[in-house]
Design an enzyme around this catalytic site. Structure first.
Site, PDB file in Angstrom:
ATOM      1  N   HIS A 166      69.413  53.742   2.210  1.00 30.42           N
ATOM      2  CA  HIS A 166      67.917  53.603   1.958  1.00 30.42           C
ATOM      3  C   HIS A 166      67.647  52.575   1.050  1.00 30.42           C
ATOM      4  O   HIS A 166      68.070  51.696   1.435  1.00 30.42           O
ATOM      5  CB  HIS A 166      67.429  54.926   1.438  1.00 30.42           C
ATOM      6  CG  HIS A 166      67.239  56.159   2.170  1.00 30.42           C
ATOM      7  ND1 HIS A 166      66.871  57.385   2.109  1.00 30.42           N
ATOM      8  CD2 HIS A 166      67.370  55.923   3.470  1.00 30.42           C
ATOM      9  CE1 HIS A 166      67.360  58.339   2.720  1.00 30.42           C
ATOM     10  NE2 HIS A 166      67.322  57.778   4.178  1.00 30.42           N
TER      11      HIS A 166
ATOM     12  N   HIS B 231      62.388  61.298  11.149  1.00 31.12           N
ATOM     13  CA  HIS B 231      62.019  61.235   9.674  1.00 31.12           C
ATOM     14  C   HIS B 231      60.446  60.691   9.118  1.00 31.12           C
ATOM     15  O   HIS B 231      60.742  59.502   9.967  1.00 31.12           O
ATOM     16  CB  HIS B 231      62.545  60.357   8.244  1.00 31.12           C
ATOM     17  CG  HIS B 231      62.903  60.794   7.644  1.00 31.12           C
ATOM     18  ND1 HIS B 231      63.878  59.967   6.754  1.00 31.12           N
ATOM     19  CD2 HIS B 231      62.250  60.702   6.952  1.00 31.12           C
ATOM     20  CE1 HIS B 231      63.222  59.082   5.155  1.00 31.12           C
ATOM     21  NE2 HIS B 231      61.987  60.351   5.147  1.00 31.12           N
TER      22      HIS B 231
ATOM     23  N   HIS C  27      60.768  56.723   9.511  1.00 24.61           N
ATOM     24  CA  HIS C  27      61.602  55.695   9.749  1.00 24.61           C
ATOM     25  C   HIS C  27      63.334  56.180  10.534  1.00 24.61           C
ATOM     26  O   HIS C  27      64.208  54.989  10.693  1.00 24.61           O
ATOM     27  CB  HIS C  27      62.183  56.590   7.703  1.00 24.61           C
ATOM     28  CG  HIS C  27      63.326  56.299   7.136  1.00 24.61           C
ATOM     29  ND1 HIS C  27      64.474  56.531   7.707  1.00 24.61           N
ATOM     30  CD2 HIS C  27      64.259  55.181   6.111  1.00 24.61           C
ATOM     31  CE1 HIS C  27      65.235  56.360   7.288  1.00 24.61           C
ATOM     32  NE2 HIS C  27      64.852  55.608   5.985  1.00 24.61           N
ATOM     33  N   HIS C  28      63.391  57.661  11.241  1.00 28.10           N
ATOM     34  CA  HIS C  28      64.496  57.083  11.818  1.00 28.10           C
ATOM     35  C   HIS C  28      64.226  57.746  13.051  1.00 28.10           C
ATOM     36  O   HIS C  28      63.718  59.436  12.173  1.00 28.10           O
ATOM     37  CB  HIS C  28      65.561  57.890  10.991  1.00 28.10           C
ATOM     38  CG  HIS C  28      66.177  58.656  10.416  1.00 28.10           C
ATOM     39  ND1 HIS C  28      66.222  58.826   9.284  1.00 28.10           N
ATOM     40  CD2 HIS C  28      66.239  59.659  10.939  1.00 28.10           C
ATOM     41  CE1 HIS C  28      66.781  60.096   9.077  1.00 28.10           C
ATOM     42  NE2 HIS C  28      66.928  61.273  10.116  1.00 28.10           N
TER      43      HIS C  28
ATOM     44  N   MET D 183      71.482  57.420   0.633  1.00 27.26           N
ATOM     45  CA  MET D 183      72.262  58.094   1.457  1.00 27.26           C
ATOM     46  C   MET D 183      73.070  56.919   1.555  1.00 27.26           C
ATOM     47  O   MET D 183      73.675  55.529   1.339  1.00 27.26           O
ATOM     48  CB  MET D 183      71.974  57.958   2.954  1.00 27.26           C
ATOM     49  CG  MET D 183      70.699  59.722   3.397  1.00 27.26           C
ATOM     50  SD  MET D 183      70.375  59.621   4.640  1.00 27.26           S
ATOM     51  CE  MET D 183      69.238  61.447   4.249  1.00 27.26           C
TER      52      MET D 183
ATOM     53  N   HIS E   3      74.072  52.934   7.797  1.00 30.59           N
ATOM     54  CA  HIS E   3      72.830  53.657   7.120  1.00 30.59           C
ATOM     55  C   HIS E   3      72.784  54.599   5.846  1.00 30.59           C
ATOM     56  O   HIS E   3      73.467  54.321   4.618  1.00 30.59           O
ATOM     57  CB  HIS E   3      72.179  54.587   8.082  1.00 30.59           C
ATOM     58  CG  HIS E   3      71.245  55.896   7.506  1.00 30.59           C
ATOM     59  ND1 HIS E   3      69.897  54.659   7.501  1.00 30.59           N
ATOM     60  CD2 HIS E   3      70.754  56.637   7.310  1.00 30.59           C
ATOM     61  CE1 HIS E   3      69.117  55.690   7.522  1.00 30.59           C
ATOM     62  NE2 HIS E   3      69.497  57.124   6.498  1.00 30.59           N
TER      63      HIS E   3
ATOM     64  N   TYR F 255      60.313  65.444   6.827  1.00 27.24           N
ATOM     65  CA  TYR F 255      61.196  66.192   8.434  1.00 27.24           C
ATOM     66  C   TYR F 255      61.156  66.491   8.816  1.00 27.24           C
ATOM     67  O   TYR F 255      61.596  67.979   8.872  1.00 27.24           O
ATOM     68  CB  TYR F 255      62.758  66.288   7.804  1.00 27.24           C
ATOM     69  CG  TYR F 255      63.753  65.438   7.115  1.00 27.24           C
ATOM     70  CD1 TYR F 255      64.973  64.841   8.270  1.00 27.24           C
ATOM     71  CD2 TYR F 255      63.433  64.496   6.072  1.00 27.24           C
ATOM     72  CE1 TYR F 255      65.438  63.596   7.226  1.00 27.24           C
ATOM     73  CE2 TYR F 255      64.209  63.289   5.774  1.00 27.24           C
ATOM     74  CZ  TYR F 255      65.488  62.580   6.332  1.00 27.24           C
ATOM     75  OH  TYR F 255      66.109  61.920   5.571  1.00 27.24           O
TER      76      TYR F 255
END
Length: 619
Positions: A393, A310, A242-243, A466, A391, A210
């Site tokens: 995972h 991320h 990823h985001h 998450m 959201h 991150y």
């Protein structure tokens, strides 16, 4: 005067006699949505839909002289998928059929033909098939078309032999019933583009990173609105990102410089928690509705943001530099409302856990809004929610957000029973939802961990989990998040484990022998335990409250749409019953003489005769 009155009554009678119908998309209607379904851009899909008649129209164009097919499959298997197939024979004759897969490569025609052919052509380059079908037919071989993530199945052949070939069969997750499309929205002429990005960042050789940095928002001399954003991804690095989240910072925050771990040793790098915009894997650009935007340039607006990226470097590739970020579009042409984002769900760490080997496990995060106005620091109007982003995972299978008022379930705000980790996009609601002070919001996430033999905890890694829902709303307030978590001590005791504090409760989960019975017991205990609700403002003020998880009453499915193109077999009938198919295709919803029923025409003819006689008698 009497004649005019009689004529008016006649026209009114004819209008009432005409059948009503929603807009139907015909053979040449413009279809608003489109995308390629294969990596080589050989299979191109256009589509559009009518929410009133619950009909969807597809146009599939494939670079082939053989057959083409389009349908929908479920999450886990291609067997049982529906597939509408068609083509043009060498002699020019057209074939078209509503079918389903009885195994991985064998098709069988449905007993009920629920797809209506609107056009089928073949030229030197393409075979093009256009057809319509109901969202929900009464045929169990047809997958329902819903607002969930739909796994669209496309296939084609090099000739007219109907047999699936894996090399020419493609599945793509798509939101078929998206509500707003950028082509429908205004683009201001004075648009300015600004990039918020990390520059030349060396991605660590680790599964999860991150990376955070703090950047100024565009400096403007008067109020502007951000009306659109999109990911800015480096070519070849897309699979590692990823985001990307942009968080608004309170103007009193003391911010660090440089790039560092968002959730590492330096707590300054996880300041600023109010999401401004966000993108996740599979997403594209997003343009806000024409009446809302992110305000910048006034004393009340944030001047700095925290950019969080991320990275998932699962192959531990060395020496990869990245300059990804978010591109924003802003304008001096102001919208009606300043928008905000509210983060809801299960507080990610450390109390969130999911047992291994679970066919299904539900987690809940409660939000109580009773303290919002006090924490906002000023009178707060009702929140108007117009969009959302879901959201989880890799273990996530379904999410929903449910609203309660005065202890009663009011509505399901949004849901996706077929969530796909690889398609995370901001979606617009079909109708805006009002949240009043005192309302409760419950987020439910469903997980499956059949492929795991150890506990999954909430956390930042893709292999952690998450449970988050982001509401896009207006008018903006100072509340950034409202999230709940279970009483882990209560859960440990329910599972027969000793725990005197929260961390002992977390550790006790590792001692449980996870069986279907203990998984069910853990889910029940998490749901029954008192939830702690954490509410946070843009200035990092945090307050707690408590509450209990209310029951969720499932939304019943409506009746299916009876086939207009074939026989509905007795075994195809469903308890929800039938409703009549809409009238045939029309390029507009306006009733014309050609669309009047025979009864209406006869009635009109008799009325005119009667009117003529009456007028003649009065002369």
């Amino acid at each position: 005067m009497a004649c005019s009155l009689l004529l008016f009554r006649l026209l009114l009678l004819m209008v009432l006699a005409a059948p009503t119908q929603g807009t139907r998309l015909g053979p040449t209607s413009h279809l608003r949505y489109s995308r390629f379904l294969d990596p080589s851009n050989v299979v191109f899909l256009r589509w559009d839909f009518d929410l009133e008649t619950e009909m969807i129209t597809f146009e599939l164009q494939v670079r082939t002289a053989g057959w083409v097919g389009l349908g929908v499959k479920n999450r886990y298997t291609i067997v049982g998928s529906d597939l509408v197939v068609g083509g043009v024979l060498p002699d020019g004759n057209v074939y078209f059929s509503d079918q389903h897969l009885v195994d991985e490569d064998t098709l069988e025609e449905d007993g009920s033909q629920d797809a209506e052919l609107l056009g089928l052509t073949e030229d030197d380059d393409y075979t093009t098939m256009r057809f319509s079908r109901p969202f929900r037919s009464c045929d169990p071989h047809d997958q329902d078309i819903t607002s969930d993530t739909m796994r669209v199945l496309a296939a084609y052949g090099l000739n007219d032999t109907l047999k699936l070939d894996q090399e020419r069969t493609f599945v793509k997750s798509t939101f078929l019933l998206q509500v707003v499309h950028p082509d429908d929205l205004d683009v201001p002429e004075d648009t300015i583009i600004h990039d918020l990005e990390i520059t030349d960042f060396l991605i660590p050789e680790e599964d999860t990173t991150y990376a955070c940095t703090f950047l100024p928002l565009p400096i403007v001399s008067k109020k502007h609105h951000i009306y659109k954003f999109e990911p800015k991804l480096e070519y070849h690095n897309e699979t590692m990102v990823h985001h990307i989240l942009v968080y608004a910072c309170g103007n009193a925050s003391a911010l660090p410089t440089g790039i560092s771990d968002c959730y590492g040793a330096d707590p300054a790098f996880h300041l600023c928690s109010q999401v401004l915009v966000g993108w996740a894997v599979g997403g594209t650009s997003y343009q806000f509705p024409d009446d809302v935007g992110i305000s910048i340039g006034t004393p009340l607006d944030p001047q700095w943001i925290r950019l969080e990226i991320h990275y998932s470097n699962f192959h531990n590739l060395p020496g990869v530099y990245d300059s990804s970020g978010i591109r924003v579009y802003y304008t001096a042409q102001l919208r009606t409302y300043d928008m905000g984002v509210l983060q809801l769900g299960f507080f990610t760490f450390p109390f969130h856990f999911i047992p291994p080997g679970a066919e299904s496990f539900l987690s809940y995060g409660l939000c109580k809004t009773e303290k919002f106005e006090e924490m906002n620091g000023a009178p707060m109007p009702d929140i108007q929610v117009y969009g959302y982003l879901l959201h989880t995972h890799l273990a996530g299978r379904a999410l929903q957000a449910v609203q309660y008022r005065n202890g009663k379930q009011l509505r399901t705000v949004c849901k996706d029973d077929s969530y796909d980790f690889n398609l995370q996009e901001t979606r617009d609601l079909p109708h805006r939802v009002e949240i009043k002070p005192g309302d409760e919001l419950l987020i439910e996430c469903q997980y499956q961990t059949l492929d795991r033999d150890t506990l999954t905890f909430g956390g930042p890694s893709t292999m952690n989990e998450m449970c988050l829902v982001f509401f896009f709303y207006y008018p903006r307030n100072n509340i950034s998040s409202c999230m709940g978590y279970s009483d882990i001590i209560y859960v440990a005791h329910a599972l027969g484990e000793e725990a005197s504090d929260a961390m002992e409760g977390v550790m006790a989960m590792n001692n449980v022998e996870w069986t279907p019975e203990s998984i069910q017991k853990a889910e029940k205990a998490c749901k029954e335990s008192q939830q702690t609700v954490l509410i946070k403002t843009i200035d990092e003020i945090v307050e707690n409250t408590t509450g209990w998880i209310p029951e969720i009453v499932p939304t019943p499915r409506g009746p299916c749409l009876e086939s207009s193109g074939g026989k509905v077999e007795p075994q195809d009938e469903t308890p929800a019953g039938f409703r009549a198919a809409p009238e045939g295709p029309s390029s507009s919803g306006t009733a014309t003489l050609g669309s009047l029923s025979l009864a209406a025409l006869l009635l009109g003819q008799r009325a005119f005769s009667w009117l003529l006689v009456t007028l003649q008698a009065g002369v």
